[in-house]
Design a protein around this motif. Structure first.
Motif, PDB file in Angstrom:
ATOM      1  N   ARG A  84      12.463  -3.131  11.159  1.00 46.99           N
ATOM      2  CA  ARG A  84      11.164  -2.756  11.731  1.00 46.99           C
ATOM      3  C   ARG A  84      10.766  -1.369  11.254  1.00 46.99           C
ATOM      4  O   ARG A  84       9.603  -1.121  10.902  1.00 46.99           O
ATOM      5  N   LEU A  85      11.713  -0.441  11.219  1.00 47.94           N
ATOM      6  CA  LEU A  85      11.404   0.908  10.758  1.00 47.94           C
ATOM      7  C   LEU A  85      11.086   0.932   9.261  1.00 47.94           C
ATOM      8  O   LEU A  85      10.223   1.699   8.828  1.00 47.94           O
ATOM      9  N   PRO A  96       8.802   8.282   4.036  1.00 48.19           N
ATOM     10  CA  PRO A  96       9.617   7.391   3.208  1.00 48.19           C
ATOM     11  C   PRO A  96      11.079   7.818   3.112  1.00 48.19           C
ATOM     12  O   PRO A  96      11.941   6.985   2.852  1.00 48.19           O
ATOM     13  N   ASP A  97      11.362   9.096   3.334  1.00 46.94           N
ATOM     14  CA  ASP A  97      12.739   9.585   3.287  1.00 46.94           C
ATOM     15  C   ASP A  97      13.398   9.659   4.668  1.00 46.94           C
ATOM     16  O   ASP A  97      14.515  10.166   4.782  1.00 46.94           O
ATOM     17  N   ALA A  98      12.719   9.175   5.693  1.00 43.58           N
ATOM     18  CA  ALA A  98      13.289   9.249   7.043  1.00 43.58           C
ATOM     19  C   ALA A  98      14.631   8.519   7.076  1.00 43.58           C
ATOM     20  O   ALA A  98      14.769   7.406   6.568  1.00 43.58           O
ATOM     21  N   ASP A  99      15.622   9.161   7.652  1.00 44.33           N
ATOM     22  CA  ASP A  99      16.950   8.579   7.796  1.00 44.33           C
ATOM     23  C   ASP A  99      16.915   7.638   9.004  1.00 44.33           C
ATOM     24  O   ASP A  99      16.794   8.096  10.148  1.00 44.33           O
ATOM     25  N   LEU A 138       9.573  12.181  12.378  1.00 45.08           N
ATOM     26  CA  LEU A 138       9.796  11.226  11.293  1.00 45.08           C
ATOM     27  C   LEU A 138       8.521  10.821  10.556  1.00 45.08           C
ATOM     28  O   LEU A 138       8.589  10.035   9.601  1.00 45.08           O
ATOM     29  N   THR A 139       7.392  11.338  10.983  1.00 43.88           N
ATOM     30  CA  THR A 139       6.104  10.946  10.409  1.00 43.88           C
ATOM     31  C   THR A 139       5.741  11.843   9.246  1.00 43.88           C
ATOM     32  O   THR A 139       5.916  13.066   9.328  1.00 43.88           O
TER      33      THR A 139
END
Length: 147
Positions: A84-85, A96-99, A138-139
């Motif tokens: 989903r994430l 796009p690089d959110a862990d 995270l945005t």
């Protein structure tokens, strides 16, 4: 001990049935996370006699149960959460690089911390604030922001 195992197995089946449902994907990540986390809160409430809390407590003492929960429920649930994430990342709702492992810990960690320390489950306003703060971290920045 067979009666205890049967009761525990029944708790696990009830939890598994709730958790087996696909995560919501309405296109509104905030609403979907709120729905998903509210579901988890429901499984852990009331903490002194909820099926979720009972199974967690048993799993802390029973490595076989812990392994079974991890393989049959927890890991598949984490995989669907990450899917989903990833869709949110593809839609530009998350950086796009959110862990995604960190995102999972940031969202779910407070629930289990509150459970473990007897702080009570979050009310809807607190849950909304939690989700808002996590998503803010995270945005991706807006395109109008200077780089």
């Amino acid at each position: 001990m067979p009666a205890r195992r049967t009761a525990r197995d029944e708790q696990g089946r009830r939890i598994g049935a709730v958790l087996a449902a696909a995560p919501p994907d309405t296109g509104d990540l905030t609403a979907d996370l709120h729905s998903r986390l509210t579901e988890v809160i429901g499984l852990l409430t009331p903490p002194h006699n909820s099926p979720g809390t009972g199974v967690i407590a048993e799993a802390l003492q029973d490595p076989d149960l812990a392994r079974d929960l991890r393989e049959r429920i927890i890991r598949p649930r984490i995989a669907t959460f990450k899917e989903r994430l990833r869709r949110a990342q593809d839609a530009g709702q998350l950086h796009p690089d959110a862990d995604l492992d960190v995102a999972l810990d940031l969202l779910y960690g407070p629930l289990y911390q509150r459970l473990a320390l007897h702080l009570g489950m979050p009310d809807p306003a607190y849950l909304h604030s939690l989700i808002t703060h996590v998503l803010r971290a995270l945005t991706p920045p807006t395109s109008s922001a200077p780089h």
